[in-house]
Write a protein that holds these residues in place. Structure first.
Motif, PDB file in Angstrom:
ATOM      1  N   SER A 181      33.727  37.072  45.495  1.00 41.74           N
ATOM      2  CA  SER A 181      33.820  38.246  45.926  1.00 41.74           C
ATOM      3  C   SER A 181      35.222  37.663  44.741  1.00 41.74           C
ATOM      4  O   SER A 181      35.925  37.540  44.540  1.00 41.74           O
ATOM      5  CB  SER A 181      34.078  38.446  47.472  1.00 41.74           C
ATOM      6  OG  SER A 181      35.251  37.166  47.751  1.00 41.74           O
ATOM      7  N   GLY A 182      35.830  39.628  45.337  1.00 41.77           N
ATOM      8  CA  GLY A 182      36.942  39.950  44.710  1.00 41.77           C
ATOM      9  C   GLY A 182      37.308  40.961  44.149  1.00 41.77           C
ATOM     10  O   GLY A 182      36.409  41.978  43.709  1.00 41.77           O
ATOM     11  N   ASN A 183      38.073  41.011  43.453  1.00 38.76           N
ATOM     12  CA  ASN A 183      38.343  41.996  41.587  1.00 38.76           C
ATOM     13  C   ASN A 183      37.291  42.438  40.487  1.00 38.76           C
ATOM     14  O   ASN A 183      37.046  40.754  40.058  1.00 38.76           O
ATOM     15  CB  ASN A 183      40.174  42.153  41.288  1.00 38.76           C
ATOM     16  CG  ASN A 183      39.838  43.023  40.133  1.00 38.76           C
ATOM     17  OD1 ASN A 183      38.531  43.560  40.053  1.00 38.76           O
ATOM     18  ND2 ASN A 183      41.031  43.239  39.984  1.00 38.76           N
ATOM     19  N   PRO A 184      36.748  43.247  40.960  1.00 35.80           N
ATOM     20  CA  PRO A 184      35.706  43.082  39.919  1.00 35.80           C
ATOM     21  C   PRO A 184      35.535  43.327  37.960  1.00 35.80           C
ATOM     22  O   PRO A 184      35.211  42.190  37.293  1.00 35.80           O
ATOM     23  CB  PRO A 184      34.473  43.864  40.055  1.00 35.80           C
ATOM     24  CG  PRO A 184      35.440  45.228  40.675  1.00 35.80           C
ATOM     25  CD  PRO A 184      36.269  44.286  41.615  1.00 35.80           C
ATOM     26  N   ARG A 185      37.082  43.091  38.012  1.00 31.24           N
ATOM     27  CA  ARG A 185      37.977  43.053  36.095  1.00 31.24           C
ATOM     28  C   ARG A 185      39.189  42.379  36.422  1.00 31.24           C
ATOM     29  O   ARG A 185      39.945  42.802  35.781  1.00 31.24           O
ATOM     30  CB  ARG A 185      38.266  44.524  35.903  1.00 31.24           C
ATOM     31  CG  ARG A 185      36.883  45.531  35.779  1.00 31.24           C
ATOM     32  CD  ARG A 185      36.258  44.913  34.761  1.00 31.24           C
ATOM     33  NE  ARG A 185      34.925  46.139  34.322  1.00 31.24           N
ATOM     34  CZ  ARG A 185      34.002  45.592  34.950  1.00 31.24           C
ATOM     35  NH1 ARG A 185      33.776  44.626  35.873  1.00 31.24           N
ATOM     36  NH2 ARG A 185      32.783  46.841  34.197  1.00 31.24           N
ATOM     37  N   ALA A 186      39.005  40.739  36.876  1.00 33.73           N
ATOM     38  CA  ALA A 186      39.842  40.485  37.577  1.00 33.73           C
ATOM     39  C   ALA A 186      39.998  39.046  36.306  1.00 33.73           C
ATOM     40  O   ALA A 186      39.772  39.035  35.428  1.00 33.73           O
ATOM     41  CB  ALA A 186      39.952  39.157  38.575  1.00 33.73           C
ATOM     42  N   GLU A 187      41.483  39.303  35.688  1.00 32.83           N
ATOM     43  CA  GLU A 187      42.183  38.352  35.060  1.00 32.83           C
ATOM     44  C   GLU A 187      42.036  36.841  35.145  1.00 32.83           C
ATOM     45  O   GLU A 187      41.770  36.232  34.402  1.00 32.83           O
ATOM     46  CB  GLU A 187      43.628  38.868  34.998  1.00 32.83           C
ATOM     47  CG  GLU A 187      44.309  38.238  35.364  1.00 32.83           C
ATOM     48  CD  GLU A 187      45.408  38.437  34.774  1.00 32.83           C
ATOM     49  OE1 GLU A 187      46.239  39.352  33.888  1.00 32.83           O
ATOM     50  OE2 GLU A 187      46.631  38.431  35.697  1.00 32.83           O
ATOM     51  N   LEU A 188      41.607  36.327  36.502  1.00 32.67           N
ATOM     52  CA  LEU A 188      41.530  35.000  36.700  1.00 32.67           C
ATOM     53  C   LEU A 188      39.930  34.703  37.943  1.00 32.67           C
ATOM     54  O   LEU A 188      39.912  35.953  38.924  1.00 32.67           O
ATOM     55  CB  LEU A 188      42.820  34.207  37.296  1.00 32.67           C
ATOM     56  CG  LEU A 188      43.185  33.264  37.701  1.00 32.67           C
ATOM     57  CD1 LEU A 188      43.171  32.385  37.178  1.00 32.67           C
ATOM     58  CD2 LEU A 188      44.297  32.736  38.343  1.00 32.67           C
ATOM     59  N   VAL A 189      40.174  33.834  37.482  1.00 29.17           N
ATOM     60  CA  VAL A 189      38.572  33.985  37.772  1.00 29.17           C
ATOM     61  C   VAL A 189      39.153  32.289  38.764  1.00 29.17           C
ATOM     62  O   VAL A 189      38.658  31.748  38.314  1.00 29.17           O
ATOM     63  CB  VAL A 189      37.019  34.548  37.197  1.00 29.17           C
ATOM     64  CG1 VAL A 189      35.452  32.823  38.349  1.00 29.17           C
ATOM     65  CG2 VAL A 189      37.116  35.466  36.983  1.00 29.17           C
ATOM     66  N   PHE A 190      37.670  32.125  40.106  1.00 26.99           N
ATOM     67  CA  PHE A 190      38.138  30.792  40.538  1.00 26.99           C
ATOM     68  C   PHE A 190      36.295  30.081  41.335  1.00 26.99           C
ATOM     69  O   PHE A 190      36.192  31.285  41.446  1.00 26.99           O
ATOM     70  CB  PHE A 190      38.395  30.450  41.878  1.00 26.99           C
ATOM     71  CG  PHE A 190      39.887  30.897  41.634  1.00 26.99           C
ATOM     72  CD1 PHE A 190      41.047  29.661  41.646  1.00 26.99           C
ATOM     73  CD2 PHE A 190      41.447  31.958  41.928  1.00 26.99           C
ATOM     74  CE1 PHE A 190      42.833  29.798  41.401  1.00 26.99           C
ATOM     75  CE2 PHE A 190      42.639  31.698  41.600  1.00 26.99           C
ATOM     76  CZ  PHE A 190      42.931  30.727  41.453  1.00 26.99           C
ATOM     77  N   VAL A 191      36.248  29.223  40.045  1.00 23.00           N
ATOM     78  CA  VAL A 191      35.034  28.689  41.180  1.00 23.00           C
ATOM     79  C   VAL A 191      34.854  27.712  41.599  1.00 23.00           C
ATOM     80  O   VAL A 191      35.377  26.360  40.984  1.00 23.00           O
ATOM     81  CB  VAL A 191      33.824  28.719  39.774  1.00 23.00           C
ATOM     82  CG1 VAL A 191      32.670  28.146  39.015  1.00 23.00           C
ATOM     83  CG2 VAL A 191      34.562  29.733  38.577  1.00 23.00           C
ATOM     84  N   GLY A 192      34.478  27.892  42.232  1.00 27.13           N
ATOM     85  CA  GLY A 192      34.072  26.557  43.669  1.00 27.13           C
ATOM     86  C   GLY A 192      32.626  25.535  43.264  1.00 27.13           C
ATOM     87  O   GLY A 192      31.913  26.109  42.411  1.00 27.13           O
TER      88      GLY A 192
END
Length: 319
Positions: free
Chosen positions: A161-172
């Protein structure tokens, strides 16, 4: 007639046989016959003394009648001499012999595996060569996934979920019970802490993109198994290719080790910038771990501050 010539001949033959045997041993790579130099000198002296004693004995008398001329005793044929050994090369010219292989006892602890080049992978799901995929295309390709045994107990696939063009991604790591029930990543207690961490960095949750290594909940929140990670990883890589962030925060050991191909413990990996396919990656602790070990929150905040510095952000700064 004196026995000295025969004895001398036998001694010569024994020495010749010994010399040839040593040469044969050396040529065939056998072990050298090692003889103490002092002992060899004593044996050699004893042999010479014996030879002199035998030579000094008076020859037996013969009858006083004219002896018929007897032909000299036939000499025994000498065995063919081996060619002389080649002169030894200077010590500096010899090639150093490799040390013998030594079998070591197996280590009692987990060995660290250094980062290895990522192997060439096949086509990513939902990705057409030369084109940037979309998250919707990748989700359609995932479908009602039955690629591993995690599908048997899940309620919902938790894609991201979130911004499909985000500059920052969190991976769990993977979904928990709350995420499995809602189909959204990081909505339980660990998700609430992650939201606070994101906001402390100056972002809103909708500004970033959040996903997991595996898309289905492991039973009883156990660790994902290798075959489960292998089944889901192509979709994670496709997601990152679709978003194309400037930086990734890997939350916990499974996210960091999967993306980096590095088994270094997260306690040693965290806080140091790494790289995933040309994208900056910061490993840090998983929010669930921070709930169990609140004292480690300070270290996680230090890691996130490095990410903020990379983006030129100050704590609490929006946008």
């Amino acid at each position: 007639m004196s026995e000295a010539p025969d004895t001398s001949q036998e001694l010569s033959e024994v020495l010749e046989d010994l010399r040839r045997h040593l040469l044969w041993q050396e040529e065939d790579g056998g072990r050298f016959l090692q003889v103490d130099a002092r002992l060899a000198a004593e044996l050699r002296g004893a042999g010479l003394a014996r030879l002199r004693a035998q030579t000094a004995k008076p020859a037996p008398s013969v009858a006083a009648q004219p002896a018929a001329a007897q032909p000299p005793p036939a000499e025994r044929p000498m065995p063919p001499r081996a060619p002389p050994p080649e002169p030894e090369r200077p010590l500096a010219a010899r090639a150093p012999e490799p040390p013998p292989a030594r079998r070591e006892a197996p280590a009692s602890r987990l060995l660290e595996v250094p980062a290895q080049p990522r192997p060439l992978a096949g086509p990513l799901p939902g990705v057409v060569e030369g084109e940037r995929p979309t998250l919707d295309e990748i989700r359609r390709e995932l479908g009602d996934c039955r690629r591993c045994k995690l599908c048997d107990g899940r309620k919902n696939i938790v894609f991201g979920s979130g911004n499909p063009r985000a500059e920052l991604v969190f991976v769990g790591e993977g979904p928990g019970a709350d995420e499995d029930a809602q189909g959204v990543p990081f909505v339980g207690a660990a998700g609430q802490l992650l939201t606070k961490m994101i906001e402390a960095m100056g972002y809103r949750r909708d500004d970033v993109y959040i996903c997991n290594v595996v898309k289905c909940r492991p039973p009883n929140n156990r660790n994902p198994e290798p075959d489960e990670v292998a089944a889901c990883e192509p979709f994670l890589r496709a997601q990152l290719q679709a978003v194309r962030p400037k930086a990734i925060v890997a939350l916990g050991k499974f996210a960091a080790q999967t993306l980096l191909r590095d088994s270094t413990p997260i306690t040693r990996m965290r806080g140091t910038w790494r790289e995933y396919e040309g994208i900056k990656l910061m490993p840090t602790f998983h929010p669930a771990y921070l709930l169990r070990q609140p004292a480690e929150k300070k270290k996680a905040w230090e890691d996130l501050q490095q990410v903020m510095k990379f983006f030129g952000k100050q704590p609490g700064q929006r946008g």
